[in-house]
Each structure stands twice: as structure tokens, then as C-alpha cells.
Write an enzyme that holds these catalytic residues in place. Structure first.
Site, PDB file in Angstrom:
ATOM      1  N   LYS A  44      11.477  14.909 -11.233  1.00  0.00           N
ATOM      2  CA  LYS A  44      10.306  15.445 -11.930  1.00  0.00           C
ATOM      3  C   LYS A  44      10.840  16.443 -12.933  1.00  0.00           C
ATOM      4  CE  LYS A  44       5.820  16.309 -12.480  1.00  0.00           C
ATOM      5  NZ  LYS A  44       4.823  15.307 -12.880  1.00  0.00           N
ATOM      6  N   LEU A 218      -5.709   3.840  -2.626  1.00  0.00           N
ATOM      7  CA  LEU A 218      -5.184   3.734  -1.268  1.00  0.00           C
ATOM      8  C   LEU A 218      -5.597   4.939  -0.428  1.00  0.00           C
ATOM      9  CD1 LEU A 218      -1.558   2.595  -2.210  1.00  0.00           C
ATOM     10  CD2 LEU A 218      -3.386   1.151  -1.299  1.00  0.00           C
TER      11      LEU A 218
END
Length: 244
Positions: A44, A218
Site C-alpha cells: 500500500k 461478499l
């Protein structure tokens, strides 16, 4: 400027906007490529917004998610080399903390971590053009790295326009669009099949960048659950293209 990383070393992950699931997709790709036998380093690049852990340490949620997905034994700081406390654009977060963002230092940290992997997945911040400093943004970061780009398209109202504008911006910077992943940002998004059809016609067919998968909403978006909705053959083809 010579690209920092070899184009054969991995992918730069960008998105159509913020909060559309780039990190979940990056973690899913980490899992999927590891399942294919690759040593994967998810990074990241910059992260704004941290929470305090039980041991008193502050960490960004996205960094923690990617750190948990990798199996290289990377440290949290290797996965998230530059983190800020406030959840806002990096240049604002840096100003609030009285810190400066050093372009060379950040690029060096990314390169050091990438050197430990077969496949590096560098995730950007927000959309494709988010300011990092007054003279540097995430599109510049992608150019600096020189990696082929994977676009995460958040399926919600306006996604076709956002996706196509981002594709144009990526190509205008001389970067390769390796593929894209559709991620269901809005579980109530209508006409999903029609949206996907329009995107495939304008990205897969017109640009030659295939869809790597469609991830539904999900209940538990774990790396393994996300990876189950990625197309293994598309990933294998992408790895093969890296070596070409």
C-alpha cells in the site's frame, strides 16, 4: 525518467474512485498469485487513516489487510511504507501531522520490498489522480514505477463513465492497462449484466485489457473469498505477459 521497477515485476492497482474495494481486490490477487506458486509482495504505497491496536501501535486498516494476506514474512512497514493518522488525501494528512512526503524515500522503500518478491502489487490511493505533494500525484507514482496497471471498477451508479475516463488517463500517461476487475461496491446496483457488457465492449474489445473477474458483494471479503471470483486463466495469461 527510467521506471523504478521492471514492467515484468508486477502490477500497479488503481481504482475508479475511493472506497470501491481496491484493497480487497489487491489482497485477493495476492492470495490468487500465491496459489499459483508466486512469491507476492502487496504494498500500500500511501495510507491515510489509522486505528490503534491493543499493543498501542497505530496501523492503517488497508495495510493490515494486505499484511495478513502475504506469506513472505514482510513487516507492516514494508507493506505500508508511509502511513498517516487522518483519513483524508495524503497531502492534507501530511500537512496536519507536520510531515513532508519524500518522493525518493517512498520510491526507495517500494523498490526494497519489491526486491523480495516474484510479483509485486503496488496499490495506489483513491482514484488514479490523487495529489501526493504539490507537484506529484498517484498517476505520477504509477509512471515512476513503470508497472502495468490493473483497474478496479467499483460497480455503482456512474461506474461506466468513471472506468472509461480512468482507462483514458492511464493510456494517456503511456502506461499499459493489463486488465480490470469489477467489484460490487453497491449491492443494489441495477442492470449489472448490462454494465459489465458495456465495460467489456469498451475495455476488453476496444483496448485489449481483459476482465480478470467480477467479485460480488461478499459477507466476508477474505482474500480467499475474493480470489475465488477471479479468473485463473486470466491471471495466468497476465503472468505470462509479464515475461514476454
Amino acid at each position: 525518467m527510467t521506471p523504478l521497477l521492471s514492467p515484468s515485476s508486477g502490477f500497479f492497482i488503481t481504482g475508479t474512485d475511493t472506497e470501491i474495494g481496491k484493497t480487497s481486490i489487491t489482497a485477493g490477487l495476492t492470495h490468487a498469485f500465491q496459489q499459483l506458486g508466486r512469491r507476492v509482495a502487496p504494498i500500500k504505497s500511501l495510507a491515510a487513516g489509522q486505528v490503534q491496536l491493543a499493543d498501542g501501535r497505530w496501523v492503517n486498516d488497508d495495510v493490515a489487510q494486505l499484511h495478513a494476506a502475504q506469506k513472505l514474512g514482510l513487516t507492516v512497514d514494508e507493506v505500508g511504507p508511509l502511513q498517516f493518522r487522518e483519513p483524508c488525501a495524503p497531502h492534507i494528512a501530511a500537512r496536519l501531522e507536520g510531515r513532508s512526503i519524500d518522493r525518493d524515500a517512498l520510491l526507495a522503500a517500494i523498490r526494497a520490498t519489491a526486491g523480495k518478491a516474484d510479483v509485486t502489487l503496488v496499490e495506489g490511493v483513491g482514484g488514479f489522480r490523487v495529489p501526493i505533494t504539490a507537484q506529484w500525484d498517484t498517476a505520477d507514482l504509477a509512471v515512476d514505477l513503470g508497472l502495468p496497471v490493473v483497474l478496479v471498477v467499483g460497480l455503482r451508479l456512474g461506474c461506466i463513465n468513471h472506468a472509461l475516463l480512468t482507462v483514458e488517463a492511464v493510456l494517456a500517461r503511456g502506461l499499459t492497462l493489463a486488465g480490470w476487475v469489477a467489484n460490487t461496491a453497491d449491492p443494489h446496483q441495477p442492470h449489472v449484466a448490462d454494465n459489465l457488457s458495456a465495460l467489456r465492449a469498451r475495455i476488453d474489445d476496444a483496448v485489449g485489457a481483459p476482465c480478470w473477474g467480477h467479485v460480488p458483494r461478499l459477507p466476508d471479503p477474505s482474500p480467499a473469498a475474493v480470489a475465488a471470483h477471479l479468473q485463473q486463466q486470466a491471471l495466468l495469461n497476465a503472468l505470462k505477459a509479464l515475461k514476454a
